[in-house]
Design an enzyme around this catalytic site. Structure first.
Site, PDB file in Angstrom:
ATOM      1  CG  ASP A  76      -1.885   1.108   1.290  1.00  0.00           C
ATOM      2  OD1 ASP A  76      -2.820   1.094   0.478  1.00  0.00           O
ATOM      3  OD2 ASP A  76      -1.722   1.995   2.146  1.00  0.00           O
ATOM      4  CD  GLU A 109      -2.052   2.439  -3.528  1.00  0.00           C
ATOM      5  OE1 GLU A 109      -3.161   2.917  -3.833  1.00  0.00           O
ATOM      6  OE2 GLU A 109      -1.727   2.174  -2.357  1.00  0.00           O
TER       7      GLU A 109
END
Length: 441
Positions: free
Chosen positions: A91, A128
């Site tokens: 993330d 990401e």
């Protein structure tokens, strides 16, 4: 659980958040790292009393400090060795490229530690590749083995099917694995993880049902969540019983699914998009443990046509040719730029202008004598597209596999039941995707 999934042939990718903790900013609670060693575990502002906030949640983990790196590596090793997970999605992974002052590092130690660790060899690594403070590393994320969420694929595909100007060239590049973004690295096309929706943002149903977010239930006066959604409500905001609007939305959903699954790269679908799951316009539903974020199993019957469409589309990403003497053909390999010709409504005349809203292309697999012809019409009117000839005698017609403008079950057909397309042109209805195939004789 992991072993049971493995027995069913399903790999497990664990979502890991090594960019922030639940301790928030300087006004947040002391739960763990803040009380253990605050300046080691967090990136602090110059005054040392406030937290740098590159994550959007109040604090930022100091990931490249040796102690924090050890914690991260130990965690990953445990999940691989003891829990048997197959990979990780990181993330806001761009934060892992920042040093203790928040500056971008040319060779972040933590990323190379992860990539070179022998106990993590063969583990799938997905980044990401951005953060909440504007660092956007899609196409330039550090490392040789990382795959990246392609946020530009999401944005450019949404823009094209919304009918925006100046979107065709970017859209065409995304179809081919985004060589303008990744070509300089000379890696496999699967480096690009192609997606239109994910757990952050609108569901696919809401992308075609709302012009703006509706996050009032989150308690932040609708300030949270992304504002740049590139969505279009198809003429009515929110749920509707209008059959014309519903048909349009259904077709747009299938357009997005088709492009995601057939573009070069690694496709990623959001849970529930295969049955048009809705969050009622909430594009930041992480805090909603209720019907907003739960899966409604009645949707499987309500939107059985979309579920069928996705099932057949996914099953045929690798095409088992009905003629047994021909080998299997990988759709993902077809678009890699070999023997590919671009078209507009006229053959070999693609319209790359800013006002264009359609494109077509032909992929020629010479060794198989197999051709694919794909038409993508984001225009609000039907368009007649010329088709290449498969033989001089016109005795060998094209066969239609997909036409998202048609009602189920004609929107996608079993491969060996594809219907013949007579003539030298095909009418693509407004906002539709068509895929034809044929054999040279």
């Amino acid at each position: 659980m992991v072993k049971a999934l493995h027995r069913a042939g399903i790999e497990v990718i664990l979502d890991v958040v090594f960019n922030h903790t639940a301790e928030g900013n300087q006004e947040g609670p002391t739960l763990s790292f803040r009380g253990l060693d605050n300046p080691t575990y967090y990136i602090l502002e110059q005054n040392r009393s406030c937290y740098a906030n590159y994550s959007g949640t109040g604090n930022t983990l100091n990931a490249n400090h040796p102690i924090v790196r050890r914690m991260i590596l130990d965690s990953l090793r445990y999940w691989v060795k003891e829990m048997h997970v197959d990979g990780f999605r990181f993330d806001l992974a761009a934060i892992l490229e920042r040093d203790e002052s928040g500056q971008l590092m040319p060779n972040p130690p933590v990323l190379w530690d992860i990539e070179s660790d022998p106990e993590l060899a063969g583990t799938k690594l997905i980044a990401e590749a951005w953060d909440a403070a504007g660092l956007y590393e899609v196409g330039s994320f550090i490392g040789d083995s990382w795959k990246e969420w392609n946020g530009r694929f999401r944005d450019d595909v949404r823009s094209f099917f919304r009918g925006e100007k100046n979107s065709v060239q970017h859209f065409a590049d995304r179809l081919l694995g985004s060589p303008a973004i990744y070509g300089h690295e000379e890696r496999e096309a699967e480096q690009s993880v192609n997606f239109v929706t994910c757990h952050d943002g609108f569901t696919l149903n809401d992308l075609v049902s709302y012009d703006r977010k509706h996050n009032e239930a989150n308690g932040e006066n609708n300030r949270d969540g992304a504002n740049d959604n590139r969505s279009w409500n198809s003429g009515v905001d929110g749920p509707t019983d209008d059959p014309g609007v519903e048909k349009l939305r259904n077709g747009q959903v299938k357009n997005f699914l088709t492009v995601t699954m057939l573009s070069v790269g690694m496709p990623m679908l959001l849970m529930g998009d295969e049955v048009r799951r809705s969050q009622r316009g909430n594009n930041n539903a992480y805090c909603q443990d209720n019907e907003t974020s739960w899966f409604d199993w009645t949707l499987l019957a309500k939107h059985a046509d979309v579920h069928r469409f996705v099932t057949l589309l996914n099953a045929r990403r690798v095409l088992r040719d009905p003629e047994p003497e021909r080998r299997r053909v990988s759709l993902n390999q077809l678009l890699r730029g070999v023997n590919l010709a671009w078209h507009g409504v006229k053959l070999n005349q693609p319209d790359w202008s800013e006002c264009s809203h359609s494109i077509a292309f032909t992929v020629d697999i010479r060794e198989e004598k197999l051709l694919f012809h794909v038409i993508l019409n984001a225009y609000w009117e039907p368009l007649d597209f010329e088709l290449p000839r498969l033989d001089r005698a016109d005795e060998n017609p094209w066969r239609r596999w997909i036409d998202t403008a048609l009602d189920s079950p004609h929107d996608i057909l079993e491969w060996d039941r594809a219907e013949s397309v007579p003539g030298h042109a095909y009418r693509a209805e407004s906002r539709s995707v068509v895929m034809l195939y044929g054999y040279l004789i």
